[in-house]
Write a protein that holds these residues in place. Structure first.
Motif, PDB file in Angstrom:
ATOM      1  N   SER A  88       0.862  -1.225  -0.149  1.00 41.77           N
ATOM      2  CA  SER A  88      -0.017   0.118   0.100  1.00 41.77           C
ATOM      3  C   SER A  88       0.927   1.303  -0.060  1.00 41.77           C
ATOM      4  O   SER A  88       0.143   2.385  -0.010  1.00 41.77           O
ATOM      5  CB  SER A  88      -0.837  -0.016   1.366  1.00 41.77           C
ATOM      6  N   SER A  89       2.167   1.214   0.197  1.00 42.23           N
ATOM      7  CA  SER A  89       3.008   2.387   0.201  1.00 42.23           C
ATOM      8  C   SER A  89       3.603   2.707  -1.410  1.00 42.23           C
ATOM      9  O   SER A  89       4.152   3.992  -1.637  1.00 42.23           O
ATOM     10  CB  SER A  89       4.110   2.304   0.840  1.00 42.23           C
ATOM     11  N   VAL A  90       2.909   1.836  -2.336  1.00 42.73           N
ATOM     12  CA  VAL A  90       3.538   2.299  -3.802  1.00 42.73           C
ATOM     13  C   VAL A  90       2.206   2.093  -4.756  1.00 42.73           C
ATOM     14  O   VAL A  90       1.557   1.230  -4.241  1.00 42.73           O
ATOM     15  CB  VAL A  90       4.517   1.447  -4.222  1.00 42.73           C
ATOM     16  N   MET A  91       2.148   3.090  -5.748  1.00 43.61           N
ATOM     17  CA  MET A  91       1.085   2.669  -6.711  1.00 43.61           C
ATOM     18  C   MET A  91       1.321   1.504  -7.442  1.00 43.61           C
ATOM     19  O   MET A  91       2.720   1.157  -7.781  1.00 43.61           O
ATOM     20  CB  MET A  91       1.408   4.017  -7.575  1.00 43.61           C
ATOM     21  N   ILE A  92       0.296   0.986  -7.965  1.00 43.16           N
ATOM     22  CA  ILE A  92       0.476  -0.100  -8.720  1.00 43.16           C
ATOM     23  C   ILE A  92       0.889   0.206 -10.257  1.00 43.16           C
ATOM     24  O   ILE A  92       0.212   1.166 -10.650  1.00 43.16           O
ATOM     25  CB  ILE A  92      -1.070  -1.055  -8.913  1.00 43.16           C
ATOM     26  N   PRO A  93       1.986  -0.150 -10.786  1.00 46.38           N
ATOM     27  CA  PRO A  93       2.520  -0.014 -11.850  1.00 46.38           C
ATOM     28  C   PRO A  93       1.557  -0.147 -13.138  1.00 46.38           C
ATOM     29  O   PRO A  93       0.651  -0.944 -12.964  1.00 46.38           O
ATOM     30  CB  PRO A  93       3.533  -0.839 -12.312  1.00 46.38           C
ATOM     31  N   ARG A  94       1.076   0.783 -13.996  1.00 46.23           N
ATOM     32  CA  ARG A  94       0.243   0.941 -15.015  1.00 46.23           C
ATOM     33  C   ARG A  94       0.790   0.392 -16.230  1.00 46.23           C
ATOM     34  O   ARG A  94       1.849   0.764 -16.648  1.00 46.23           O
ATOM     35  CB  ARG A  94      -0.391   2.236 -15.056  1.00 46.23           C
ATOM     36  N   GLN A  95      -0.160  -0.010 -17.139  1.00 45.03           N
ATOM     37  CA  GLN A  95       0.066  -0.363 -18.445  1.00 45.03           C
ATOM     38  C   GLN A  95       0.773   0.756 -18.998  1.00 45.03           C
ATOM     39  O   GLN A  95       1.630   0.695 -20.117  1.00 45.03           O
ATOM     40  CB  GLN A  95      -1.007  -1.046 -19.063  1.00 45.03           C
ATOM     41  N   GLU A  96       0.407   2.027 -19.107  1.00 46.17           N
ATOM     42  CA  GLU A  96       0.674   3.236 -19.983  1.00 46.17           C
ATOM     43  C   GLU A  96       1.988   3.489 -19.516  1.00 46.17           C
ATOM     44  O   GLU A  96       3.041   3.911 -20.251  1.00 46.17           O
ATOM     45  CB  GLU A  96       0.068   4.472 -19.459  1.00 46.17           C
ATOM     46  N   THR A  97       2.465   3.016 -18.144  1.00 45.77           N
ATOM     47  CA  THR A  97       3.825   3.525 -17.881  1.00 45.77           C
ATOM     48  C   THR A  97       4.922   2.262 -18.615  1.00 45.77           C
ATOM     49  O   THR A  97       5.990   2.575 -18.850  1.00 45.77           O
ATOM     50  CB  THR A  97       4.150   3.323 -16.161  1.00 45.77           C
ATOM     51  N   GLU A  98       4.370   0.760 -18.899  1.00 48.41           N
ATOM     52  CA  GLU A  98       4.952   0.101 -19.673  1.00 48.41           C
ATOM     53  C   GLU A  98       5.445   0.839 -20.901  1.00 48.41           C
ATOM     54  O   GLU A  98       6.566   0.707 -21.575  1.00 48.41           O
ATOM     55  CB  GLU A  98       4.489  -1.087 -19.750  1.00 48.41           C
ATOM     56  N   GLU A  99       4.340   1.668 -21.530  1.00 48.98           N
ATOM     57  CA  GLU A  99       4.597   2.213 -22.975  1.00 48.98           C
ATOM     58  C   GLU A  99       5.663   3.322 -22.809  1.00 48.98           C
ATOM     59  O   GLU A  99       6.569   3.401 -23.767  1.00 48.98           O
ATOM     60  CB  GLU A  99       3.334   2.802 -23.442  1.00 48.98           C
ATOM     61  N   PHE A 100       5.790   4.012 -21.821  1.00 49.33           N
ATOM     62  CA  PHE A 100       6.571   5.082 -21.388  1.00 49.33           C
ATOM     63  C   PHE A 100       8.155   4.597 -21.228  1.00 49.33           C
ATOM     64  O   PHE A 100       8.848   5.019 -21.954  1.00 49.33           O
ATOM     65  CB  PHE A 100       6.246   5.740 -19.960  1.00 49.33           C
ATOM     66  N   VAL A 101       8.078   3.430 -20.587  1.00 51.63           N
ATOM     67  CA  VAL A 101       9.636   2.853 -20.496  1.00 51.63           C
ATOM     68  C   VAL A 101      10.032   2.324 -21.809  1.00 51.63           C
ATOM     69  O   VAL A 101      11.308   2.559 -22.205  1.00 51.63           O
ATOM     70  CB  VAL A 101       9.457   1.769 -19.475  1.00 51.63           C
ATOM     71  N   GLU A 102       9.090   1.939 -22.631  1.00 52.41           N
ATOM     72  CA  GLU A 102       9.470   1.375 -23.846  1.00 52.41           C
ATOM     73  C   GLU A 102      10.023   2.420 -24.849  1.00 52.41           C
ATOM     74  O   GLU A 102      11.083   2.395 -25.499  1.00 52.41           O
ATOM     75  CB  GLU A 102       8.395   0.755 -24.927  1.00 52.41           C
ATOM     76  N   LEU A 103       9.404   3.675 -24.747  1.00 53.13           N
ATOM     77  CA  LEU A 103       9.991   4.672 -25.468  1.00 53.13           C
ATOM     78  C   LEU A 103      11.111   5.216 -25.170  1.00 53.13           C
ATOM     79  O   LEU A 103      12.262   5.412 -25.608  1.00 53.13           O
ATOM     80  CB  LEU A 103       8.980   6.023 -25.451  1.00 53.13           C
ATOM     81  N   VAL A 104      11.391   5.199 -23.704  1.00 51.83           N
ATOM     82  CA  VAL A 104      12.653   5.733 -23.138  1.00 51.83           C
ATOM     83  C   VAL A 104      13.804   4.768 -23.544  1.00 51.83           C
ATOM     84  O   VAL A 104      14.969   5.303 -24.213  1.00 51.83           O
ATOM     85  CB  VAL A 104      12.572   6.021 -21.536  1.00 51.83           C
ATOM     86  N   ILE A 105      13.715   3.305 -23.572  1.00 50.93           N
ATOM     87  CA  ILE A 105      14.271   2.528 -23.931  1.00 50.93           C
ATOM     88  C   ILE A 105      14.922   2.546 -25.267  1.00 50.93           C
ATOM     89  O   ILE A 105      15.997   2.699 -25.943  1.00 50.93           O
ATOM     90  CB  ILE A 105      14.040   1.021 -23.546  1.00 50.93           C
ATOM     91  N   GLN A 106      13.996   2.634 -26.122  1.00 49.80           N
ATOM     92  CA  GLN A 106      14.061   2.730 -27.898  1.00 49.80           C
ATOM     93  C   GLN A 106      14.982   3.845 -28.135  1.00 49.80           C
ATOM     94  O   GLN A 106      15.620   3.798 -28.984  1.00 49.80           O
ATOM     95  CB  GLN A 106      12.764   2.722 -28.590  1.00 49.80           C
ATOM     96  N   GLU A 107      14.850   4.922 -27.368  1.00 48.65           N
ATOM     97  CA  GLU A 107      15.580   6.246 -27.718  1.00 48.65           C
ATOM     98  C   GLU A 107      16.946   6.440 -27.108  1.00 48.65           C
ATOM     99  O   GLU A 107      17.417   7.508 -27.200  1.00 48.65           O
ATOM    100  CB  GLU A 107      14.647   7.505 -27.505  1.00 48.65           C
ATOM    101  N   ASN A 108      17.285   5.438 -26.259  1.00 42.59           N
ATOM    102  CA  ASN A 108      18.266   5.872 -25.324  1.00 42.59           C
ATOM    103  C   ASN A 108      19.316   4.433 -25.262  1.00 42.59           C
ATOM    104  O   ASN A 108      19.324   3.936 -24.229  1.00 42.59           O
ATOM    105  CB  ASN A 108      18.029   6.278 -23.702  1.00 42.59           C
ATOM    106  N   LYS A 109      19.607   4.117 -26.318  1.00 43.49           N
ATOM    107  CA  LYS A 109      20.563   2.678 -26.480  1.00 43.49           C
ATOM    108  C   LYS A 109      21.939   2.814 -26.206  1.00 43.49           C
ATOM    109  O   LYS A 109      22.809   1.911 -26.187  1.00 43.49           O
ATOM    110  CB  LYS A 109      20.471   1.849 -27.561  1.00 43.49           C
ATOM    111  N   GLN A 110      22.491   4.006 -25.889  1.00 45.76           N
ATOM    112  CA  GLN A 110      23.872   4.532 -25.705  1.00 45.76           C
ATOM    113  C   GLN A 110      24.450   3.728 -24.413  1.00 45.76           C
ATOM    114  O   GLN A 110      23.598   3.527 -23.487  1.00 45.76           O
ATOM    115  CB  GLN A 110      24.075   5.880 -25.590  1.00 45.76           C
ATOM    116  N   LEU A 111      25.704   3.464 -24.424  1.00 43.55           N
ATOM    117  CA  LEU A 111      26.143   2.570 -23.147  1.00 43.55           C
ATOM    118  C   LEU A 111      26.330   3.601 -21.974  1.00 43.55           C
ATOM    119  O   LEU A 111      26.865   4.715 -22.226  1.00 43.55           O
ATOM    120  CB  LEU A 111      27.577   1.951 -23.490  1.00 43.55           C
ATOM    121  N   GLY A 112      26.200   2.996 -20.726  1.00 43.54           N
ATOM    122  CA  GLY A 112      26.552   3.922 -19.656  1.00 43.54           C
ATOM    123  C   GLY A 112      26.066   5.060 -19.311  1.00 43.54           C
ATOM    124  O   GLY A 112      26.614   6.035 -18.770  1.00 43.54           O
ATOM    125  N   LEU A 113      24.636   5.280 -19.865  1.00 42.26           N
ATOM    126  CA  LEU A 113      23.957   6.565 -19.304  1.00 42.26           C
ATOM    127  C   LEU A 113      23.641   6.900 -18.132  1.00 42.26           C
ATOM    128  O   LEU A 113      23.607   5.733 -17.202  1.00 42.26           O
ATOM    129  CB  LEU A 113      22.593   6.577 -20.219  1.00 42.26           C
TER     130      LEU A 113
END
Ligand SMILES: C[S@@+](CC[C@H](N)C(=O)[O-])C[C@H]1O[C@@H](n2cnc3c(N)ncnc32)[C@H](O)[C@@H]1O
Length: 284
Positions: free
Chosen positions: A91-116
């Motif tokens: 109850s101390s954390v929000m349940i992760p949402r499906q929209e946030t999976e899409e958010f993470v996908e975009l960040v990963i697709q656009e940031n593939k450089q090493l060691g960020l």
């Protein structure tokens, strides 16, 4: 006693149908069958009799009673899935949402450089930060939250999932962690206005932490403005910022980033066609 898997499945759906729509009741039923009773979908199709001891029956009944009270299944089971990984939630954390999976996908697709060098503001369960730590090679991922309990949950998920995080406790409305030269800042801050409560499910309102959800009606962009203002001096040249947003504030959040000097600012829609992400790059 022995039971037919299909009868158990139908009974779960029947018991949940006064409280959940049919698709949701079926989805929860499949999850309870598989993850609590070890009955796979194929067992339901084949429908041979199976043994169910009284402990399992009691466990199932207890879960169904709690679901009928409106408690989210993720809090009852104590975990949820996000991008294929199992996260502890409470109850101390929000349940992760499906929209946030899409958010993470975009960040990963656009940031593939090493060691960020990355910072996630408002880490909650850790779902965004840990995904980035696990999926971006050699990334150094910092994450902060105002809530000690959320940080403990993120820490435990970080250990369990092998996604190393450097955690900071802070209230970003007063102070930020002492980190410079960031390549990427991500945040899914509280973005629901208190007036929007009337349209929200009771189980979100009653069970999810208020501090993770709500921002004051009279200043809905408070977190975005505070973060953007700080980020413009802490991001490297060409560094990037990604916000998950309230669908009602796509254009306003975009204008905020432009006014603070960010370039390539865009609003990205989620799979339901709603404005869900605003992203931009540091000018220099
Ligand atoms: C919408 S939740 C996001 C949680 C997680 N990142 C996710 O996407 O599922 C927002 C998070 O921001 C944290 N938070 C709220 N106010 C904050 C503040 N003033 N400073 C830092 N974190 C804050 C909450 O505790 C919560 O964990």
């Amino acid at each position: 006693m022995t039971y037919k898997p299909r009868d158990i499945s139908e009974e779960i759906v029947d018991r949940l149908s006064p409280f959940y729509d049919l698709n949701e009741a079926r989805a929860i039923s499949r999850q309870l069958l598989e993850e609590v009773l070890n009955i796979r979908t194929v067992d339901v199709v084949v429908n041979d009799e199976i043994e169910l001891d009284t402990t399992k029956q009691d466990e199932l009944n207890n879960i169904l009673d709690r679901l009928a009270e409106g408690e989210p299944v993720q809090y009852i089971l104590g975990y949820t899935w996000f991008r294929g990984r199992k996260y502890r939630v409470n109850s101390s954390v929000m349940i992760p949402r499906q929209e946030t999976e899409e958010f993470v996908e975009l960040v990963i697709q656009e940031n593939k450089q090493l060691g960020l060098k990355i910072l996630d503001i408002g880490v909650g369960s850790g779902c965004i930060a840990i995904s980035l730590a696990c999926e971006l090679d050699n990334a150094v991922v910092h994450a902060c939250d105002i809530s000690k309990e959320a940080l403990a949950t993120a820490g435990s998920n970080s250990d369990g999932l092998n996604g190393k995080l450097i955690l900071h406790e802070c209230d970003i409305l007063n102070d930020f962690p002492a980190i410079e030269e960031l390549d990427v800042i991500v945040s899914n801050p509280p973005y629901i206005r208190e007036v929007e409560q009337v349209n929200m499910d009771a189980n979100v309102l009653e069970y999810e932490p208020e501090i993770a959800l709500f921002v004051e009606d009279n200043d809905p962009l408070l977190f975005y403005r505070t973060i953007t203002n700080w980020a413009k001096t802490k991001l490297k040249k060409e560094g990037k910022i990604y916000f998950e947003i309230n669908e009602a504030y796509g254009q306003e959040t975009k204008q905020l980033l432009i006014a603070e000097g960010f370039k390539e600012v865009r609003v990205v829609k989620d799979l339901n066609g709603k404005d869900r992400i605003v992203a931009g790059s540091q000018r220099e």
